[in-house]
Scaffold this motif. Structure first.
Motif, mmCIF file in Angstrom:
data_model
loop_
_atom_site.group_PDB
_atom_site.id
_atom_site.type_symbol
_atom_site.label_atom_id
_atom_site.label_comp_id
_atom_site.label_asym_id
_atom_site.label_seq_id
_atom_site.Cartn_x
_atom_site.Cartn_y
_atom_site.Cartn_z
ATOM 1 N N PRO A 55 72.104 -29.069 73.542
ATOM 2 C CA PRO A 55 73.272 -29.044 74.124
ATOM 3 C C PRO A 55 73.151 -30.233 74.641
ATOM 4 O O PRO A 55 71.803 -30.872 74.781
ATOM 5 C CB PRO A 55 72.904 -28.131 75.444
ATOM 6 N N VAL A 56 74.063 -31.133 75.038
ATOM 7 C CA VAL A 56 74.410 -32.031 75.530
ATOM 8 C C VAL A 56 75.289 -31.441 77.784
ATOM 9 O O VAL A 56 76.783 -30.404 76.663
ATOM 10 C CB VAL A 56 75.371 -33.371 75.358
ATOM 11 N N LEU A 57 75.158 -32.315 78.514
ATOM 12 C CA LEU A 57 75.690 -31.768 79.331
ATOM 13 C C LEU A 57 76.367 -33.001 80.062
ATOM 14 O O LEU A 57 75.739 -33.657 79.916
ATOM 15 C CB LEU A 57 75.011 -31.215 80.665
ATOM 16 N N VAL A 58 77.155 -32.917 80.259
ATOM 17 C CA VAL A 58 78.500 -34.186 80.689
ATOM 18 C C VAL A 58 79.458 -33.784 82.281
ATOM 19 O O VAL A 58 79.786 -32.393 82.689
ATOM 20 C CB VAL A 58 79.726 -34.209 79.905
ATOM 21 N N HIS A 59 78.518 -34.875 82.749
ATOM 22 C CA HIS A 59 78.802 -34.224 84.889
ATOM 23 C C HIS A 59 79.669 -35.421 85.114
ATOM 24 O O HIS A 59 79.168 -36.736 85.168
ATOM 25 C CB HIS A 59 78.026 -34.681 85.575
ATOM 26 N N ASN A 60 81.058 -36.053 85.012
ATOM 27 C CA ASN A 60 81.980 -36.239 85.597
ATOM 28 C C ASN A 60 81.669 -38.038 84.655
ATOM 29 O O ASN A 60 81.464 -38.938 85.106
ATOM 30 C CB ASN A 60 81.255 -37.027 87.216
ATOM 31 N N GLY A 61 81.772 -37.328 83.068
ATOM 32 C CA GLY A 61 81.787 -38.282 82.529
ATOM 33 C C GLY A 61 80.509 -38.899 81.802
ATOM 34 O O GLY A 61 80.908 -39.211 81.522
ATOM 35 N N LYS A 62 79.640 -38.196 82.940
ATOM 36 C CA LYS A 62 78.189 -38.532 82.391
ATOM 37 C C LYS A 62 77.490 -37.939 81.649
ATOM 38 O O LYS A 62 77.474 -36.689 82.154
ATOM 39 C CB LYS A 62 77.816 -39.333 83.447
ATOM 40 N N PRO A 63 76.801 -38.453 80.247
ATOM 41 C CA PRO A 63 76.526 -36.983 79.342
ATOM 42 C C PRO A 63 74.624 -36.955 80.464
ATOM 43 O O PRO A 63 73.680 -38.343 80.288
ATOM 44 C CB PRO A 63 76.246 -37.574 78.188
ATOM 45 N N VAL A 64 73.893 -35.886 79.995
ATOM 46 C CA VAL A 64 73.098 -35.670 79.745
ATOM 47 C C VAL A 64 71.944 -35.047 78.811
ATOM 48 O O VAL A 64 73.149 -33.671 78.215
ATOM 49 C CB VAL A 64 72.032 -34.963 81.210
ATOM 50 N N ALA A 65 71.809 -35.359 78.231
ATOM 51 C CA ALA A 65 71.021 -34.223 76.475
ATOM 52 C C ALA A 65 69.374 -34.508 76.575
ATOM 53 O O ALA A 65 68.958 -34.669 77.810
ATOM 54 C CB ALA A 65 70.919 -35.493 75.708
ATOM 55 N N GLU A 66 69.026 -33.210 76.055
ATOM 56 C CA GLU A 66 67.940 -32.220 75.904
ATOM 57 C C GLU A 66 67.992 -32.115 76.742
ATOM 58 O O GLU A 66 67.388 -32.131 78.241
ATOM 59 C CB GLU A 66 66.492 -33.730 76.328
ATOM 60 N N SER A 67 67.527 -29.859 76.915
ATOM 61 C CA SER A 67 67.636 -29.396 77.688
ATOM 62 C C SER A 67 67.076 -29.149 78.192
ATOM 63 O O SER A 67 67.293 -29.015 79.347
ATOM 64 C CB SER A 67 67.214 -27.932 76.631
ATOM 65 N N LEU A 68 65.569 -30.265 78.498
ATOM 66 C CA LEU A 68 64.585 -29.529 79.459
ATOM 67 C C LEU A 68 65.258 -30.801 80.945
ATOM 68 O O LEU A 68 64.381 -29.843 81.983
ATOM 69 C CB LEU A 68 63.364 -30.066 78.994
#
Length: 167
Positions: A55-68
């Motif tokens: 998964p990749v979470l994108v919060h206000n255009g900023k991506p965060v990768a790796e589930s933990l």
């Protein structure tokens, strides 16, 4: 301005389910973007150019990768319903067990179910049994790993799938 939260994942990803669980637990509205892993979208490749996976979470255009890592980001960003313990030792212990689940339990489950031969599957099932015993001992009669509330370790274990796939 409303926050934009996007989750790039697949319906079958155990790692993506973790993120969905945490977002729902915290009451965060998000848009789920289903990825076709055989034909990855330009957006996924843009937001996770290193691993190119969900998964990749994108919060206000900023991506965060790796589930933990994403789970910790969610907990630090949205303070309601904390999923990590407050005490540094307990936080470190949670990270240890979550890493064990990722590096040992899930690979053992995959080998036990889909190993190349019966001997390999049996060996993996034996290893998995030992690992699950460690996790069971960690619960020590508690309702959840974190005590009385669902926490990061419960989410990381995807307990429903971990147990369903291991038997």
């Amino acid at each position: 301005m409303a926050e934009e939260v996007l989750l790039f994942s697949t319906w079958f990803s155990i790692y993506g389910r973790r993120i969905e669980m945490a977002l729902k637990l915290k009451g965060i509205e998000y848009k789920f973007i289903e990825e076709d892993l055989t034909n990855k979208s330009p957006s996924l490749l843009k937001y996770n150019p290193v691993h190119k996976k969900v998964p990749v979470l994108v919060h206000n255009g900023k991506p965060v990768a790796e589930s933990l890592v994403i789970l910790e980001y969610i907990d630090e960003t949205w303070k309601n319903h904390p999923i990590l313990p407050k005490h540094p030792y307990e936080r470190a212990n949670t990270r240890f067990w979550a890493k064990l689940i990722d590096e040992k339990c899930w690979p053992a489950i995959l080998q036990a179910c889909w190993g190349k031969d019966q001997k390999e599957r049996e060996k993996a099932a034996e290893e998995l049994s030992k690992l699950l015993q460690f996790l069971e001992n960690e619960l020590k009669g508690k309702r959840f790993f974190g005590g009385e509330t669902i926490g990061l370790l419960d989410i990381a274990a995807n307990t429903d799938r971990l147990l369903a796939w291991s038997f």
